[in-house]
Design an enzyme around this catalytic site. Structure first.
Site: not given
Ligand code: NAD
Length: 362
Positions: A146, A195, A227, A251, A255
């Site tokens: 980001y 990852k 994942d 992020d 959520d």
């Protein structure tokens, strides 16, 4: 102890829910012998109305001068509020991004807890919900994808977009240390999510986290691919204590974790910098649809205040007292409208604050 707390009541339901959190803090002060001194700060729409901008330099300085900041939520209804006629840099949310940057808040913490008495709100299968869960998602907030360079250019006649994902070892080390420190205050397990089978940034992340882990022999470290983590959060969320991860993965996973609790009015959050300073706020927004009706759930803000006592002031017993009072109120069947279910007693914002105060004890 004297607690210097900056308070941003904010917009929408912000003033209602922050007032209840202050009431609970004052009660904790009375019971445990602390003095809460508040400095009221304007941000978001409330600041636009008075100052023409969502955050002034003076407010930033006052926030920096506080030990911690407790915040409601900011923003209004984007379709009807005049704040959204302004250019993006002058809208309420711009104040939020600016204060996070100015205060260098690099660590975002979002607890996801399934309360025994709210299990019916959990969207997972009953046998999974029955096991309960209590985890802390710790997300790096100021680096990664980001904040990298980005561009969209034409390459050989084809539109091509680039987003750069960079982490240096110092950025990883400081959030990892924070994650392990927080695990030491909890069940002493860190699941570091990356990852590393694909990304270089994740391989460095894993290496540095493992180095930091060596300084915390009491904490168990587990590495998990993102994942797999997304699947495990719905398959068996009870396995997690602290989930430590980079900005974008955090992020998404935070959520997901909040949604499996099933109740937005219960979700606290904190953003911390390298000192003890933190900004504490509910995860939900300013809920303009219910503002001023006296029905908003103040529990997320009250639990954010408990996080403030724990992480900025090291007042763990006081934080425990708030969390225990919240559990007891739920156990005794008191509910705001958003978490109401049959057989319980519906109460308003202010009554919920009063009930929680009445259950605060040493
Ligand atoms: P929202 O979280 O405000 O509301 C979503 C739904 O949840 C609404 O139905 C609302 O009534 C309900 N809700 C939220 N908090 C509640 C509470 N404490 N008690 C009971 N019900 C609650 O999200 P939105 O409608 O998408 O956004 C409204 C405004 O809030 C926008 O201006 C948005 O930009 C802003 N916002 C601010 C923050 C922040 O200050 N950190 C975060 C998210 C959204």
């Amino acid at each position: 102890m004297r607690l210097n707390i900056g308070v941003i009541k904010g917009d929408g339901i912000g003033p209602e829910i922050v007032t209840e959190a202050m009431k609970v803090l004052d009660k904790v002060g009375e019971v445990f012998g602390h003095e809460c001194c508040y400095t009221q700060l304007l941000m978001g729409g409330a600041s636009i109305d008075v100052n023409g901008v969502p955050l002034t330099d003076e407010t930033i300085e006052l926030a920096k001068g506080s030990d911690a900041v407790l915040m409601g939520s900011i923003g209004g209804d984007a379709k009807t509020s005049p704040w959204y006629q302004l250019e993006p840099s002058k809208r309420p949310e711009a104040g939020l991004l600016k204060i996070r940057k100015e205060l260098n808040l690099f660590a975002n913490l979002r607890p996801a807890v399934l309360y025994d008495d709210l299990k019916e709100a959990c969207p997972l299968k009953a046998e999974i919900a029955a096991k309960g869960f209590d985890m802390m998602i710790m997300r790096e907030l100021t680096g990664g994808l980001y904040f990298g360079q980005r561009k969209t250019v034409e390459v050989d006649g084809v539109m091509t977009a680039y987003d750069e994902l960079t982490y240096n070892e110092n950025e990883i080390r400081r959030i990892a240390k924070r994650g392990f420190d927080i695990a030491m205050k909890r069940r002493k397990k860190v699941t570091s999510v990356d990852k590393a089978n694909v990304l270089d940034s994740s391989r460095l992340w894993r290496k540095v986290v493992e180095e930091v882990a060596a300084d915390y022999p009491d904490v168990t470290l587990e590495n998990m691919l993102v994942d797999n983590c997304a699947m495990q959060l719905v398959k068996d969320p009870s396995q997690f204590d602290v989930i430590l991860t980079e900005n974008m993965f955090g992020d998404i996973l935070s959520d997901e974790a909040s949604m499996v609790t099933g109740s937005i009015g219960m979700l606290a959050s904190a953003s911390l910098n390298e000192t003890k300073f933190g900004l504490y706020e509910p995860s939900g927004g300013s809920a303009p649809d219910i503002a001023g009706k006296g029905i908003a759930n103040p529990i997320a803000t009250i639990l954010s205040a408990a996080m403030m006592l724990r992480f900025s002031f090291d007042l763990d017993k006081e934080a425990d007292a708030i969390e225990a009072a919240v559990s007891k109120v739920l156990k005794d069947g008191f509910r705001t409208i958003d978490i109401m279910s049959e057989g319980n007693t519906q109460i308003g914002t202010c009554e919920m604050g009063d009930k929680i105060c009445s259950y605060i004890s040493i």
